[in-house]
Design an enzyme around this catalytic site. Structure first.
Site, short mmCIF file in Angstrom:
data_model
loop_
_atom_site.label_atom_id
_atom_site.label_comp_id
_atom_site.label_asym_id
_atom_site.label_seq_id
_atom_site.Cartn_x
_atom_site.Cartn_y
_atom_site.Cartn_z
N THR A 49 -14.54 -95.82 59.76
CA THR A 49 -15.31 -96.58 60.91
C THR A 49 -14.44 -96.27 62.18
O THR A 49 -13.46 -95.37 62.17
CB THR A 49 -15.53 -97.90 60.46
OG1 THR A 49 -14.36 -98.48 60.90
CG2 THR A 49 -15.88 -98.20 58.96
N CYS A 50 -15.15 -96.78 63.03
CA CYS A 50 -14.92 -96.58 64.42
C CYS A 50 -13.30 -97.45 64.43
O CYS A 50 -12.38 -96.97 65.54
CB CYS A 50 -15.57 -97.19 65.60
SG CYS A 50 -16.07 -98.89 65.29
N GLN A 116 -22.16 -104.63 60.79
CA GLN A 116 -22.11 -103.07 60.56
C GLN A 116 -21.02 -102.57 59.64
O GLN A 116 -21.53 -101.67 58.77
CB GLN A 116 -21.86 -102.36 61.95
CG GLN A 116 -22.88 -102.29 63.13
CD GLN A 116 -23.38 -103.97 63.24
OE1 GLN A 116 -22.21 -104.65 63.87
NE2 GLN A 116 -24.58 -104.14 63.20
#
Length: 459
Positions: A49-50, A116
């Site tokens: 992920t980020c 998320q």
């Protein structure tokens, strides 16, 4: 077989390290294939992920598997083992399971409680399923993690402090002077959809979605227009400088490797800009989407992942956090109990099969010695013998399953195997789980190291 976790996240590593280790969707299958080429690894799932990169592997030997994971990530990132281990954390067995449940609950996110990550875990699992790199252990583990996350968000208010990194970044943008009337979103993926929705809620009246594929940009723009009634259009990357020139805030959130927004493009936007308010760029990509040199241009302010660390808005209410941790602890206990009981199932099945074989052999022997028995008599003798065996086995088989759920419960199954000279088959043949279809997963797009990080960076 045990679960090994090797990971880096915003809690343990600077953005520069996360950027080097980030894995794109394009590279994911190759890395997983490389992991599975090791004899020590039988299943693998990669969450990227980020602000985190985590590998969950099912292994039969800790050290060879850890070496294999390090080698694969080293080849991918160009980092040495020593460089990675300064920022990495390792979890093994129960600690690895607990970590995944904690991540799924949003407790380990930069914005505590953001949802998320649950969709990202789901996507990681679906990718592993599609690539056939997830077997019995990861199927059960991932599905349970998704249930944990959904339960936390349903039963607690943990996400009240901020729905996502996007909301916190936009609050920071307003704090530094962004007017929030005109906005640009670079990227039309899941994060782009979240950004457009949040901008609409913030009161933006003019929105532009920029994407390499114009059709994707126009598709997201159409959804935003239909759902939020905002004036929005989709354009290609070639129009980025012109749309930035009139924007109050720009949100970049693509998964591209390398800068999507160059310092030259920002400079061109400033050259035709008429607004006196600063151009605020929220760079939420990992690797970073914006050339860091753009921050040195006058009139430009960049909000990035690094700058959001420790923001007070990213912390959920203490009571909600405690409630979420309680759910994680309860679910972890249930999962471990189930796994321990499942591990003893092949031994119990082998014991019952051994008993059945003995009964059948003795009945055949009886028929040979007493051929004059008629069918009703023979059936009654067989039923009596089977009832006796079943009653004798009932208590020990029930008890061994109960004891298996306790710490070191596998010792009881070992004793049973030794006493009765059992050779149970593979657990998968006896207790394979039902494989849930993807639409059943919800609507969210004992070692020396044990449960401690490699260093003290991840506390």
């Amino acid at each position: 077989m045990s679960v090994l976790l090797f990971g880096v996240s915003h809690r343990s590593a600077p953005v520069e390290v996360l950027e080097r280790l980030a894995v794109s969707d394009h590279d994911r299958p190759k890395l997983v294939d490389d992991l599975l080429s090791s004899r020590a690894i039988s299943e693998a799932m990669l969450v990227s992920t980020c602000n985190r990169v985590e590998i969950y592997a099912v292994v039969d030997a800790f050290h060879p598997a850890l070496e294999a994971v390090g080698a694969v990530l080293g080849d991918h990132s160009g980092m040495t083992i020593n460089e990675m281990t300064r920022h990495a954390y390792v979890r093994y067995s129960e600690a690895a399971v607990e970590h995944l449940f904690t991540v799924a609950a949003g407790l380990d996110s930069m914005v505590v409680g953001e949802q998320q990550i649950l969709g990202q875990i789901r996507n990681a699992y679906l990718n592993a399923d599609a690539n056939k790199s997830a077997g019995r252990v990861l199927h059960e583990l991932a599905q349970q993690a998704l249930r944990v996350g959904k339960r936390v968000h349903t039963e607690t208010g943990i996400d009240r402090a901020g729905a996502s990194v996007v909301s916190v970044a936009l609050h920071r943008a307003k704090a530094v002077g962004a007017q929030m009337r005109r906005a640009v979103v670079v990227g039309a993926g899941a994060m782009g959809g979240l950004a457009t929705a949040q901008l609409a809620r913030e009161g933006v009246t003019d929105l532009v979605v920029v994407n390499r594929t114009v059709d994707n940009a126009e598709h997201l723009a159409g959804n935003v227009r239909a759902n939020h009634g905002v004036s929005v259009r989709g354009v290609g990357l070639d129009q980025l400088p012109s749309v930035m020139a009139t924007a109050d805030v720009v949100v970049t959130c693509t998964g591209s490797i390398g800068a999507v927004v160059s310092v030259g493009e920002v400079h061109s936007a400033l050259a035709t800009r008429t607004s006196k308010s600063p151009l605020v760029i929220c760079d939420l990509g990992l690797p970073r989407n914006v050339d860091p040199a753009a921050a040195r241009l006058p009139g430009v302010h960049i909000v990035d992942i690094e700058g959001l660390r420790g923001d007070s808005e990213t912390q959920a209410a203490e009571n909600d956090t405690l409630a979420a941790r309680g759910i994680v602890a309860a679910e972890l206990a249930d999962y471990l109990t189930h796994q321990r009981q499942a591990e003893v199932t092949p031994t119990v099945a082998a014991l019952r099969q051994r008993a059945a074989d003995v009964v059948e052999a003795e009945i055949l022997r009886l028929e040979t010695r007493l051929p004059e028995l008629d069918d009703p008599q023979r059936d009654e003798v067989a039923k009596t013998v089977r009832r006796v065996v079943d009653k004798l086995l009932h208590a020990p088989t029930v008890r061994v399953k109960q004891l298996a759920s306790t710490p070191n419960g596998d010792h009881y199954a070992e004793a049973l195997r030794e006493l009765f000279e059992l050779k149970p088959g593979a657990a998968e043949a006896v207790s394979a789980p039902d494989h849930l279809a993807s639409d059943q997963l919800g609507d969210f797009s004992s070692d020396p190291i044990g449960d401690r990080p490699i260093n003290q960076a991840d506390k």
